[in-house]
Enzyme design. Structure first.
Site, mmCIF file in Angstrom:
data_model
loop_
_atom_site.group_PDB
_atom_site.id
_atom_site.type_symbol
_atom_site.label_atom_id
_atom_site.label_comp_id
_atom_site.label_asym_id
_atom_site.label_seq_id
_atom_site.Cartn_x
_atom_site.Cartn_y
_atom_site.Cartn_z
ATOM 1 N N LYS A 4 -8.747 -1.167 0.873
ATOM 2 C CA LYS A 4 -9.842 -1.618 1.940
ATOM 3 C C LYS A 4 -10.364 -2.713 1.057
ATOM 4 C CE LYS A 4 -9.735 -0.168 5.949
ATOM 5 N NZ LYS A 4 -8.798 -1.078 6.755
ATOM 6 N N GLU B 167 0.807 -1.049 0.138
ATOM 7 C CA GLU B 167 0.019 -0.084 0.157
ATOM 8 C C GLU B 167 0.803 1.264 0.129
ATOM 9 O OE1 GLU B 167 -3.781 2.060 2.323
ATOM 10 O OE2 GLU B 167 -3.184 0.027 2.847
#
Length: 396
Positions: free
Chosen positions: A223, A207
């Site tokens: 997410k 990420e």
């Protein structure tokens, strides 16, 4: 707070440069020339200290809209680690429980210079042994925390909170070699290591917390998680709960960037793209913006740290819930790690991240909690995220 002096190549030992984001063509000939370390409780704002220290050592970060040039003969750039606690401290939010790995500072900035000749290679690592993992909370305690967050959502205190658990295991051998293997995990965009006296940090994060690319600020929040099977992909794409959780964090990241962006320049370049990390599908979006005139590193870090995908919304209220629910601090997890150069900035979010102190390895994993969360499923998701890292670290 501590600094290494004098700032000369000969004064500091050679350490292999495997920092996420470091220029690949330079890694074999870099040596450390200066280091700043800071812990929560020390004086000063860690983001301001980092900006001033970098500028003083040849890495100008006072205006990210005016990138410099990469000096192939002088200072190359710097590794930067900022813990989640340091990020919370910088914005006046609760910093959470004490870290279980206090040997690791909350801010580390290491400046590297190009050597005229490649530094000597370190000796090969010896044997490796890893003991059993011991979790900081039981599955039942984790599930109870999920229910407590759901109650806070029902009261209107928060919309979403990311809960993180911790585990530790004894070890014997060289942790640098073991943690360096994390970079080989599939999807480890920020795979690499950073070390200091009494600690080594290893990262396999997919990420992007914040990068400056092509004159734009870029963040890629992740997410939504499912097993990396055809059925898991279909389930992730069809899940209203996962999509709502994801969009909520994308909106938070848009707001974070808007605080330091040119008016009207924030955009969502990609929404809910499904990508693979090890044996998991994860949903990722890309949010970007043009930096405001004169934007410096300190203001940028205060805007995006701690990362929205590992805090929740609203961020300050979510951090208060985190501090109330998590039994130990986040240490190396959920912070920022990467590279800052005169010409570029690229920091990953330290998920899928472990740190070794003198005698234990520490690992963190968790997930976002919404009103639609099932406690048992959240416990299972955190375990699934930790499993590939645990398995690789256990390998001899």
């Amino acid at each position: 707070m501590s600094r290494n002096r004098p700032d000369v190549v000969e004064a500091l030992p050679y350490v292999p440069v495997d920092v996420p984001g470091a220029p690949p063509s330079c890694r074999a000939r870099l040596v450390e020339t200066a280091r700043l370390q800071w812990r929560v409780g020390d004086d000063g704002d860690p983001t301001d200290l980092a900006q001033r220290f970098l500028a003083a050592h040849g890495v100008p970060v006072d205006d990210l809209t005016r990138p410099g040039r990469h000096d192939r003969h002088g200072v190359c750039g710097a590794a930067l680690f900022l813990s989640a606690a340091a990020g919370a401290d910088a914005i006046g939010a609760p910093t959470g429980a004490p870290t279980p790995a206090p040997a690791l500072p909350d801010l580390v900035v290491v400046v590297y210079r190009h050597a005229d000749t490649p530094p000597p290679h370190p000796p090969a690592a010896g044997g490796w042994w890893l003991g059993a993992w011991h979790d900081s909370w039981t599955p039942a305690a984790h599930a109870d925390a999920v229910e407590a967050v759901r109650a806070a959502i029902a009261r209107g205190d928060v919309y979403q909170v990311n809960l993180v658990g911790h585990a530790a295991a004894g070890y014997a051998g060289d942790p640098r070699a073991a943690l360096a293997r994390l970079a080989a995990l599939p999807g480890a965009r920020y795979g690499g290591t950073l070390s200091g006296p009494g600690w080594t940090l290893g990262c396999a994060s997919p990420e992007t917390l914040i990068a400056v690319q092509g004159g734009r600020l870029v963040t890629r929040p992740i997410k939504g998680t499912r097993p990396a099977t055809a059925a898991g992909r279909r389930e992730l794409l069809a899940s209203a709960k996962e999509r709502a959780e994801h969009v909520m964090i994308v909106d938070l990241e848009r707001n974070d960037l808007a605080r330091v962006a040119r008016t009207g320049s924030v955009r969502v370049d990609e929404l809910f793209a499904v990508r693979r990390w090890c044996d998991l599908w994860q949903a990722e979006s890309t949010v970007s913006a043009a930096p405001a005139d004169g934007l410096g590193l300190a203001d940028l870090l205060r805007a995006v740290c701690p990362g929205g995908s590992v805090t929740g919304a609203p961020k300050h209220a979510a951090l208060a819930e985190v501090a109330a629910r998590e039994p130990v601090g986040r240490g190396a997890g959920m912070g920022a790690l990467g590279w800052v150069g005169a010409d570029r900035l690229d920091l990953g979010l330290t998920i899928r991240t472990a740190v070794a102190d003198a005698d234990r390895l520490h690992l963190w994993a968790g997930g976002g909690i919404t009103w639609g969360s099932d406690p048992a499923a959240e416990v299972a998701e955190a375990a699934a995220k930790a499993a590939p890292v645990r398995a690789l670290l256990a390998a001899g």
